[in-house]
Scaffold this active site. Structure first.
Site, PDB file in Angstrom:
ATOM      1  CG  ASP A  35      -2.114   0.956   1.009  1.00 44.13           C
ATOM      2  OD1 ASP A  35      -3.248   0.461   0.829  1.00 44.13           O
ATOM      3  OD2 ASP A  35      -1.902   2.196   1.012  1.00 44.13           O
ATOM      4  CB  THR A  85     -12.134   3.652  -9.507  1.00 47.56           C
ATOM      5  OG1 THR A  85     -12.964   2.645  -8.903  1.00 47.56           O
ATOM      6  CG2 THR A  85     -10.915   2.993 -10.093  1.00 47.56           C
ATOM      7  CB  CYS A 260     -19.937   0.730  -4.644  1.00 48.56           C
ATOM      8  SG  CYS A 260     -18.339   0.099  -4.111  1.00 48.56           S
TER       9      CYS A 260
HETATM   10  N1  LIG Z   1     -15.443  -1.050  -0.769  1.00 54.86           N
HETATM   11  C1  LIG Z   1     -16.359  -1.731  -1.430  1.00 54.86           C
HETATM   12  O1  LIG Z   1     -17.416  -2.063  -0.930  1.00 54.86           O
HETATM   13  C2  LIG Z   1     -16.102  -2.167  -2.852  1.00 54.86           C
HETATM   14  C3  LIG Z   1     -16.805  -3.253  -3.359  1.00 54.86           C
HETATM   15  C4  LIG Z   1     -16.562  -3.657  -4.654  1.00 54.86           C
HETATM   16  C5  LIG Z   1     -15.655  -2.949  -5.431  1.00 54.86           C
HETATM   17  N2  LIG Z   1     -15.004  -1.877  -4.919  1.00 54.86           N
HETATM   18  C6  LIG Z   1     -14.017  -1.202  -5.770  1.00 54.86           C
HETATM   19  O2  LIG Z   1     -12.734  -1.624  -5.358  1.00 54.86           O
HETATM   20  C7  LIG Z   1     -11.780  -0.561  -5.517  1.00 54.86           C
HETATM   21  C8  LIG Z   1     -11.079  -0.300  -4.203  1.00 54.86           C
HETATM   22  O3  LIG Z   1     -12.004   0.212  -3.277  1.00 54.86           O
HETATM   23  P1  LIG Z   1     -11.766   0.195  -1.705  1.00 54.86           P
HETATM   24  O4  LIG Z   1     -13.085   0.465  -1.092  1.00 54.86           O
HETATM   25  O5  LIG Z   1     -11.017  -1.027  -1.308  1.00 54.86           O
HETATM   26  O6  LIG Z   1     -10.812   1.456  -1.532  1.00 54.86           O
HETATM   27  P2  LIG Z   1     -10.138   1.939  -0.162  1.00 54.86           P
HETATM   28  O7  LIG Z   1     -10.132   3.409  -0.203  1.00 54.86           O
HETATM   29  O8  LIG Z   1     -10.718   1.232   0.998  1.00 54.86           O
HETATM   30  O9  LIG Z   1      -8.636   1.403  -0.232  1.00 54.86           O
HETATM   31  C9  LIG Z   1      -7.751   1.610  -1.217  1.00 54.86           C
HETATM   32  C10 LIG Z   1      -6.324   1.494  -0.706  1.00 54.86           C
HETATM   33  O10 LIG Z   1      -5.508   1.725  -1.851  1.00 54.86           O
HETATM   34  C11 LIG Z   1      -4.372   2.474  -1.440  1.00 54.86           C
HETATM   35  N3  LIG Z   1      -3.772   3.087  -2.596  1.00 54.86           N
HETATM   36  C12 LIG Z   1      -4.131   4.200  -3.282  1.00 54.86           C
HETATM   37  N4  LIG Z   1      -3.279   4.402  -4.319  1.00 54.86           N
HETATM   38  C13 LIG Z   1      -2.373   3.398  -4.286  1.00 54.86           C
HETATM   39  C14 LIG Z   1      -1.262   3.061  -5.078  1.00 54.86           C
HETATM   40  N5  LIG Z   1      -0.893   3.786  -6.120  1.00 54.86           N
HETATM   41  N6  LIG Z   1      -0.553   1.968  -4.756  1.00 54.86           N
HETATM   42  C15 LIG Z   1      -0.907   1.220  -3.690  1.00 54.86           C
HETATM   43  N7  LIG Z   1      -1.951   1.478  -2.895  1.00 54.86           N
HETATM   44  C16 LIG Z   1      -2.669   2.565  -3.193  1.00 54.86           C
HETATM   45  C17 LIG Z   1      -4.908   3.433  -0.403  1.00 54.86           C
HETATM   46  O11 LIG Z   1      -3.874   3.895   0.447  1.00 54.86           O
HETATM   47  C18 LIG Z   1      -5.940   2.536   0.345  1.00 54.86           C
HETATM   48  O12 LIG Z   1      -5.348   1.910   1.470  1.00 54.86           O
HETATM   49  C19 LIG Z   1     -12.581   0.610  -6.066  1.00 54.86           C
HETATM   50  O13 LIG Z   1     -12.508   0.613  -7.464  1.00 54.86           O
HETATM   51  C20 LIG Z   1     -13.994   0.309  -5.634  1.00 54.86           C
HETATM   52  O14 LIG Z   1     -14.945   0.910  -6.475  1.00 54.86           O
HETATM   53  C21 LIG Z   1     -15.185  -1.487  -3.646  1.00 54.86           C
END
Ligand SMILES: NC(=O)c1ccc[n+]([C@@H]2O[C@H](COP(=O)([O-])OP(=O)(O)OC[C@H]3O[C@@H](n4cnc5c(N)ncnc54)[C@H](O)[C@@H]3O)[C@@H](O)[C@H]2O)c1
Length: 396
Positions: A35, A85, A260
């Site tokens: 991360d 995203t 989402c």
């Molecule tokens: N949270 C949900 O319920 C959910 C469900 C399905 C899909 N998604 C999708 O999954 C993706 C991730 O969402 P999330 O909720 O896990 O996000 P989040 O904000 O919880 O976590 C993302 C992590 O990525 C890290 N990060 C950012 N840029 C980075 C980089 N360049 N290199 C390494 N780490 C980096 C951040 O520090 C953070 O810890 C999104 O596209 C979201 O739409 C989310």
């Protein structure tokens, strides 16, 4: 497990999606996890997940090498990217973090590596926007020297029934062999099995329409609620009656927040507009759902006026997250409720036990809920089950 033989997995982005995935793989084999945020890595190394998604025991049991040093990616050959995203202020896709992660991964890529994207994107994003970055930064040729797949994440944080292993995983790959390999790798953690999509674009589109369909259906029910509110008809009784028909869809009105359902339809809409089509239904759904916080706040303000609640009365809002039993406050419509109440001159505190900060949306996040004049339930957390309230947003 044999399917993981010769595979060194690295999960990039350890948030709501990446961490549970890393834990699941880390129970099968030793993996790497990267991360960009040093503080996130530190807390995970100490066995703490401030998202409250993963327990200390799960973190301890999984064999995961956490690091904020991108070099850890180099020493992996199956890299999964799960970074946020979001949308920008103009509600356009903001893929900067995805591009940033692709650039970091590209610099560490070795010949023969497989990169799988899990972030939710518009159809075409992986091939048009991400793969060229991987190729440029790695100096490797695509698809000859590295391979790419897309496997959308469908988890629902806070949902203890539909957990990662119980949700069929849609997988896709740039060629048949890559698809089979990706399917094999995910099969080691997904008991429900995998669905092999026919292309990366199909897998991207499949994910984005799941959330778009949900958004539009909730928007319709929200619109119906607005009509029934005006007509002074009890919408709950209406839905109860309609739901007795076999093909009536059981959606409830609600505040659509988070990152989402409230965001993904804009990704699809934007791509439609790029293709020269104006997606009227999708955008109408978004408009209605985006306006529900203010709409419900106005109803609450009318209630307070009817009850002759003084502006200096002590108001408490129960819950600030975008849905029950999670700690995520991103795009929570409770913020709209707070803003409208403040505009009217009311004093508001919040009680949100899932979030540890003292301040939320400019209000105090208090622990002691005694001595409030009016208690407004905004989120149906299990923790609030026994708390008496005066008004419930939407469900009243
Ligand atoms: N949270 C949900 O319920 C959910 C469900 C399905 C899909 N998604 C999708 O999954 C993706 C991730 O969402 P999330 O909720 O896990 O996000 P989040 O904000 O919880 O976590 C993302 C992590 O990525 C890290 N990060 C950012 N840029 C980075 C980089 N360049 N290199 C390494 N780490 C980096 C951040 O520090 C953070 O810890 C999104 O596209 C979201 O739409 C989310």
């Amino acid at each position: 497990m044999s399917n993981l033989k010769d595979k060194k997995i690295c999960v990039v982005g350890l948030g709501y999606v990446g961490l549970p995935l890393a834990i699941a793989f880390g129970q099968q084999t030793e993996i790497n996890a990267f991360d960009i945020k040093q503080s996130r890595i530190e807390e995970l190394k100490q066995g703490v997940d401030y998202n409250n998604d993963v327990s200390k025991e799960e973190l301890k049991k999984a064999k995961i090498n956490f690091s904020a040093d991108p070099n850890i990616i180099k020493n992996s050959n199956f890299i999964i990217i799960a970074v946020p995203t979001p949308i920008d202020a103009n509600r356009k896709p903001d893929i900067d973090l995805l591009i940033g992660a692709s650039s970091i991964v590209g610099k560490q890529l070795n010949q023969g590596d497989i990169v799988v994207y899990e972030s939710t994107v518009y159809p075409g994003c992986t091939e048009r926007d991400c793969i060229p970055i991987l190729a440029k930064e790695s100096n490797l040729k695509y698809p000859g020297e590295f391979k790419v797949g897309y496997s959308p994440e469908r988890i629902n944080p806070g949902d203890t029934v539909n957990t990662l292993d119980k949700i069929v995983k849609v997988v896709s790959g740039c060629d048949q062999q890559t698809l089979d390999t990706i399917a094999d790798v995910y099969s080691t953690i997904i008991k429900a099995g995998v669905h092999k999509a026919s292309s990366i674009k199909v897998a991207e589109a499949a994910k984005i329409i799941e959330n778009t369909q949900r958004d539009v259906n909730i928007a319709l029910i929200n619109e119906l609620k607005i009509i029934f509110d005006r007509a002074n008809i009890n919408w709950q009784d209406v839905l109860k009656a309609s739901n007795t028909k076999w093909n009536f869809l059981d959606f409830k009105p609600g505040l659509v927040g988070g990152h989402c359902i409230g965001v993904d339809p804009y990704y699809l809409a934007n791509e439609a507009i790029r293709l020269g089509y104006n997606p009227r239904v999708i955008l109408a759904g978004r408009t209605i759902n985006d306006s529900m916080g203010v709409y419900e706040a106005k109803r609450l303000i009318n209630y307070l006026a009817d009850k002759e609640v003084a502006k200096d009365a002590k108001l408490l809002i129960l819950g600030a997250t975008f849905k029950p039993n999670i700690s995520d406050i991103r795009n929570s419509k409770v913020q709209d409720i707070v803003n409208e109440l403040k505009k009217e001159g009311y004093q508001v505190d919040i009680h949100e036990p899932h979030v540890k900060t003292d301040k939320l949306f400019g209000c105090n996040n208090i622990k002691d809920i005694a001595n409030y004049d009016i208690i407004i339930k905004a989120v149906r957390h299990d923790a609030f089950k026994d708390i008496k309230f005066d008004y419930e947003i939407i469900y009243n």
